[in-house]
Motif scaffolding. Structure first.
Motif, PDB file in Angstrom:
ATOM      1  N   HIS A 275     -10.811 -60.415 -20.609  1.00  0.00           N
ATOM      2  CA  HIS A 275     -10.550 -61.812 -20.265  1.00  0.00           C
ATOM      3  C   HIS A 275     -11.343 -62.749 -21.157  1.00  0.00           C
ATOM      4  O   HIS A 275     -10.851 -63.826 -21.578  1.00  0.00           O
ATOM      5  CB  HIS A 275     -10.913 -62.015 -18.782  1.00  0.00           C
ATOM      6  CG  HIS A 275     -10.522 -63.376 -18.256  1.00  0.00           C
ATOM      7  ND1 HIS A 275      -9.199 -63.811 -18.166  1.00  0.00           N
ATOM      8  CD2 HIS A 275     -11.288 -64.420 -17.814  1.00  0.00           C
ATOM      9  CE1 HIS A 275      -9.182 -65.040 -17.699  1.00  0.00           C
ATOM     10  NE2 HIS A 275     -10.469 -65.442 -17.464  1.00  0.00           N
ATOM     11  N   THR A 276     -12.577 -62.371 -21.498  1.00  0.00           N
ATOM     12  CA  THR A 276     -13.403 -63.192 -22.394  1.00  0.00           C
ATOM     13  C   THR A 276     -12.773 -63.286 -23.774  1.00  0.00           C
ATOM     14  O   THR A 276     -12.756 -64.363 -24.414  1.00  0.00           O
ATOM     15  CB  THR A 276     -14.804 -62.591 -22.502  1.00  0.00           C
ATOM     16  OG1 THR A 276     -15.381 -62.528 -21.191  1.00  0.00           O
ATOM     17  CG2 THR A 276     -15.694 -63.406 -23.400  1.00  0.00           C
TER      18      THR A 276
ATOM     19  N   VAL B  59     -16.668 -66.285 -16.437  1.00  0.00           N
ATOM     20  CA  VAL B  59     -16.708 -64.848 -16.774  1.00  0.00           C
ATOM     21  C   VAL B  59     -18.121 -64.419 -17.075  1.00  0.00           C
ATOM     22  O   VAL B  59     -18.567 -63.325 -16.672  1.00  0.00           O
ATOM     23  CB  VAL B  59     -15.771 -64.562 -17.955  1.00  0.00           C
ATOM     24  CG1 VAL B  59     -16.000 -63.147 -18.487  1.00  0.00           C
ATOM     25  CG2 VAL B  59     -14.338 -64.746 -17.564  1.00  0.00           C
TER      26      VAL B  59
END
Length: 432
Positions: free
Chosen positions: A282-283, A301
């Motif tokens: 996701h990062t 995150v």
């Protein structure tokens, strides 16, 4: 008067049982009257001259007829008194009581002069009456008595011969009996010697039996003493093993809990890893977008990753502590297993010593009865010893099973040890 001739004479018969005659006359009786009396009474042995109740003389029949013949030849008168016919020195007549025995009377008759030996004998009765007995009748009675005595003597001789034969037979029987008694005496003496020998042997066997009884009592005391020590040691070892088993069960429960904690920590770390990989992806997506909203998402995150890292650190710390507890429990289990193995070996050694002692006693029980020193025990004593051996076998099997329970404490395979513990716990369930 005359007695019956049917009377049988015997040595005890008296002259009173002989034929008796009267023939009493006065001394002044004419000789012719006397001759006439004798002729009329042929059985009359003679004449008895009595004057004033007293015997003056006795003339026998033969003497009267002899004098009568001489006087007739000399042409002398028979009218003279009979007393004139008596000899000048005539022997006094033989006067006997009627109770005199015939044999005694005959003996006295033969003691007289031969000229007067056959003259009649005068018998005097208790009433003072007088009678004549013919000397011939007296001699015949003597002959009859002698004949009776001879017959009796012959019978006695035959009886003596019979008794002699019987005595010889009895003497022979006595000799045979004596020989039999001698043989029996020898046999009895031999039996007595044998009995004395057996008694000596019995005394020796009794003494041996007494010694064996004392030895058995000593062995029994020793067996009780040593057996009590061994059983006390065995019970103490079993108590230690029971306590070790309880501690082992508790430690196994603690290990199960620690393993559950490790399993939980491992699951948590796997989840954190998954989330970390998701956050990293996701990062990367947010960085590519490089928008303002993406930075805000990146900030979120980053916070999540920080939180996951903290959780990972905490889980790692908890896992380290759990691993420490687990290592300590394993070390404790290893020590307990080692102590249990030592106790089991000691118990097995003690049981082996007691079994050896029981085996020696059993060999004594099974000793050959024909041996020089046989020894026997009662059925109860044998059963007690056999029961003790059986109990020792059971203790040995239990010790072997306890040894298998612990296994080898130095094994490096923890999972194999745990499986061994779980298997033995199923075989020996814990009593609540």
């Amino acid at each position: 008067m005359n007695m019956s001739k049917s009377v049988r004479m015997n040595p005890q018969s008296t002259v009173g049982f002989l034929p008796l005659h009267d023939g009493q006359i006065s001394p002044n009786t004419a000789a012719s009257q006397v001759i006439e009396m004798l002729q009329q009474q042929p059985h009359l042995p003679g004449a008895l001259l009595i004057q004033a109740g007293k015997v003056q003389a006795v003339l026998s029949r033969s003497r009267v007829f002899e004098i009568a013949t001489l006087r007739h030849l000399q042409q002398q008168s028979w009218q003279e008194p009979i007393v004139t016919w008596l000899p000048d020195k005539a022997e006094r007549p033989l006067i006997l009581p009627d109770t005199c025995r015939i044999l005694s009377a005959t003996q006295r008759l033969w003691q007289r002069s031969p000229l007067y030996a056959l003259d009649p004998v005068v018998l005097k009765f208790r009433d003072n009456s007088l009678r004549l007995v013919d000397s011939q009748d007296l001699l015949r009675a003597q002959g009859e008595i002698v004949q009776t005595l001879l017959q009796s003597l012959q019978q006695q001789t035959l009886q003596i011969q019979t008794y002699h034969s019987e005595l010889s037979r009895l003497q022979q029987t006595l000799e045979q009996t004596q020989q039999f008694l001698d043989s029996r005496s020898l046999a009895t003496k031999a039996q007595q010697q044998q009995l004395e020998h057996q008694q000596i042997e019995l005394s020796e066997k009794t003494q041996v039996a007494s010694e064996l009884r004392q030895r058995l009592a000593a062995v029994r005391q020793l067996l009780l003493k040593e057996g009590q020590k061994i059983f006390d040691s065995a019970l103490e070892a079993l108590s230690d093993l029971a306590r070790s088993q309880d501690y082992l069960l508790n430690t196994s429960v603690d290990l199960a809990k620690h393993l559950e904690t490790i399993h939980t920590m491992s699951s948590l770390i796997q989840q954190i890893s998954k989330q970390a990989r998701f956050l990293g992806l996701h990062t990367a997506i947010l960085i590519n977008r490089s928008s303002e909203g993406g930075l805000d998402g990146f900030s979120r995150v980053t916070g999540d990753i920080t939180r996951l890292v903290n959780q990972t650190v905490d889980a790692d710390q908890q896992m380290g502590e759990t691993v420490g507890h687990f290592k300590a429990s394993i070390a404790t289990l290893a020590q307990i297993a080692h102590q249990g193995a030592i106790a089991t070996q000691t118990l097995i050694q003690q049981v082996s010593e007691l079994d050896t002692l029981l085996l020696s006693l059993e060999q004594l029980l099974n000793q050959d009865p024909n041996s020089p020193n046989p020894f026997t025990l009662s059925v109860d004593q044998k059963n007690n010893i056999l029961a003790a051996r059986s109990q020792m076998r059971k203790i040995e099997r239990v010790s072997h099973e306890l040894s298998n329970l612990y296994g080898n404490p130095s094994t490096p395979d923890l999972r194999a040890m745990l499986r061994n513990i779980e298997f033995n716990l199923k075989r020996y369930p814990r009593k609540e």
